[in-house]
Design an enzyme around this catalytic site. Structure first.
Site, short mmCIF file in Angstrom:
data_model
loop_
_atom_site.label_atom_id
_atom_site.label_comp_id
_atom_site.label_asym_id
_atom_site.label_seq_id
_atom_site.Cartn_x
_atom_site.Cartn_y
_atom_site.Cartn_z
N MET A 19 -2.83 -0.78 5.26
CA MET A 19 -3.89 -0.07 4.56
C MET A 19 -4.99 0.28 5.55
O MET A 19 -5.64 -0.62 6.12
CB MET A 19 -4.45 -0.91 3.40
CG MET A 19 -3.48 -1.00 2.22
SD MET A 19 -4.20 -1.81 0.78
CE MET A 19 -4.00 -3.53 1.24
N CYS A 103 2.12 8.83 4.22
CA CYS A 103 0.68 9.02 3.97
C CYS A 103 0.41 10.37 3.30
O CYS A 103 0.84 11.41 3.80
CB CYS A 103 -0.10 8.91 5.29
SG CYS A 103 -1.87 9.01 4.99
N GLY A 228 -0.05 -3.73 -1.79
CA GLY A 228 -1.20 -3.03 -1.22
C GLY A 228 -2.46 -3.34 -2.00
O GLY A 228 -3.14 -4.35 -1.76
C1 LIG Z 1 -7.05 1.88 1.16
C2 LIG Z 1 -5.59 2.20 1.40
C3 LIG Z 1 -5.18 2.53 2.68
C4 LIG Z 1 -3.82 2.81 2.92
N1 LIG Z 1 -3.42 3.07 4.22
C5 LIG Z 1 -2.08 3.20 4.49
C6 LIG Z 1 -1.61 3.29 5.84
O1 LIG Z 1 -2.38 3.21 6.82
N2 LIG Z 1 -0.28 3.44 6.02
C7 LIG Z 1 0.62 3.49 4.98
O2 LIG Z 1 1.81 3.62 5.19
N3 LIG Z 1 0.19 3.39 3.70
C8 LIG Z 1 -1.12 3.22 3.44
N4 LIG Z 1 -1.53 3.03 2.15
C9 LIG Z 1 -0.52 2.93 1.09
C10 LIG Z 1 -0.10 1.46 0.86
O3 LIG Z 1 0.50 0.93 2.01
C11 LIG Z 1 0.88 1.37 -0.33
O4 LIG Z 1 2.03 2.12 -0.02
C12 LIG Z 1 0.30 1.90 -1.63
O5 LIG Z 1 -1.02 1.43 -1.83
C13 LIG Z 1 1.17 1.51 -2.84
O6 LIG Z 1 1.26 0.12 -2.96
P1 LIG Z 1 0.38 -0.69 -4.09
O7 LIG Z 1 0.73 -0.11 -5.42
O8 LIG Z 1 0.82 -2.11 -3.92
O9 LIG Z 1 -1.05 -0.44 -3.74
C14 LIG Z 1 -2.88 2.78 1.86
C15 LIG Z 1 -3.33 2.46 0.58
C16 LIG Z 1 -4.65 2.16 0.33
C17 LIG Z 1 -5.08 1.79 -1.06
#
Ligand SMILES: Cc1cc2nc3c(=O)[nH]c(=O)nc-3n(C[C@H](O)[C@H](O)[C@H](O)COP(=O)(O)O)c2cc1C
Length: 322
Positions: A19, A103, A228
């Site tokens: 993240m 992303c 995440g």
């Molecule tokens: C604040 C934030 C920053 C994120 N930055 C990245 C990142 O740098 N690289 C990436 O692959 N995904 C990034 N994501 C996506 C998360 O890795 C993840 O795939 C997404 O939040 C879904 O998972 P969750 O439902 O558990 O949050 C980011 C998500 C959030 C909320």
């Protein structure tokens, strides 16, 4: 409970997501301490590394305490992606090099044609992954989305190309780029990818507690789940999910005292790494996340989002949790 990525043994099935602005060394250490089996570092730009951008290079900072750790890189150009992976191999003690193909933010996916934009070009995905795999020794993994939009859900096709290219694991965030973070993650996409490839598949999207982690693992048969947003202000989630998966135990939520201590610990470790000023800026987000679900905390949330010094930060928290 363990599984392997390449030769690397991961002690359990619960993984911290990359993240941006969040998954830095202090946060990864907290996540590992509370039971994440593997932690992902936030994405770094391939060109940022190669142009010696100071901010980008600082993002590679890690400690041995947080290992095993996967460093993620994003970009769209074959040559610079390969060079960036080689740079990471040489300059980071990480255990895995992960490629971002999920992303959705316009700066990455539209302007740079990187991140989720690559989902539109499976041949390019193959080239990037296979060239990187040839040039580095660390296991290479890839994080994808379901597809670009509803009309082009191609995670299975892309996953097969990624496996063919020699990657050691795939993470599937089961939403399309068009969905952003809205709607729900589609477990059927993760299930279909798991059925289509032999390398480990990490499921991602909407895991928030033990039951949702169990559902994803059982329904999709994925090898591990990645967390995440539910880890924001909540490093305890990893121990809670581990306990639930082990024997259905529901661990009590942290007490106010534990939350207070964690906020101060988190602040101090950010300040040690980045200095007090940056720690304050970052805690303006983390602080309110720690207070999620706590009653009568709206005034404190507001105070934390405006604090200017460590002394102010601590005195606001102590006054509230007294
Ligand atoms: C604040 C934030 C920053 C994120 N930055 C990245 C990142 O740098 N690289 C990436 O692959 N995904 C990034 N994501 C996506 C998360 O890795 C993840 O795939 C997404 O939040 C879904 O998972 P969750 O439902 O558990 O949050 C980011 C998500 C959030 C909320």
């Amino acid at each position: 409970m363990s599984f392997k990525i390449g030769n690397l043994e991961i002690e359990n099935k619960i993984i911290l997501a990359p993240m941006a602005g969040v998954s830095n060394s202090p946060f990864r250490i907290l996540s590992r301490t509370y039971g994440a089996g593997l932690v992902f570092a936030e994405m770094v730009s391939d060109k940022g590394l190669l142009f010696n951008n100071e901010k980008t290079i600082k993002l590679l900072y890690m400690t041995d305490v947080e290992k095993p750790m996967a460093q993620q890189v994003f970009g769209s150009d074959l040559k610079t992606m390969v060079e960036a992976a080689m740079y990471i191999e040489k300059n980071s003690n990480c255990d895995i090099i992960d490629i971002n193909m999920g992303c959705p933010v316009p700066k990455v996916a539209i302007k740079a044609q990187a991140g989720a934009s690559l989902m539109k070009n499976p041949d390019m995905i193959y080239s990037i992954v296979s060239e990187i795999v040839k040039k580095v020794k660390k296991p290479v993994t890839v994080k994808i989305r379901s597809g670009w939009d509803n009309q082009s859900v191609n995670a299975v096709e892309v996953a097969k190309r990624i496996e063919e290219a020699g990657a050691s694991a795939i993470t599937v965030h089961a939403r399309t780029r068009a969905q952003g973070y809205g709607g729900f993650a589609d477990l059927d996409v993760i299930k279909a990818v798991k059925e289509a490839v032999n390398i480990p598949v990490i499921g991602n999207g909407d895991v928030v507690d033990g039951p949702s982690a169990k559902r994803m693992l059982e329904y999709t048969k994925c090898d591990a789940v990645m967390i995440g947003r539910a880890a924001l202000g909540n490093p305890w989630i990893f121990r809670e999910i581990n306990a639930y998966l082990k024997d259905g135990t529901i661990i009590d939520r942290p007490t106010h005292q534990e939350i207070k201590e964690m906020m101060i610990l988190h602040f101090n470790s950010l300040a040690d790494l980045k200095g007090e000023h940056t720690a304050i800026l970052e805690m303006r987000s983390h602080g309110p996340w720690y207070l999620k679900g706590i009653e009568h905390a709206s005034a404190l949330r507001k105070q934390l989002s405006q604090t200017k010094t460590k002394a102010e930060f601590i005195s606001h928290i102590e006054a509230f949790f007294e």
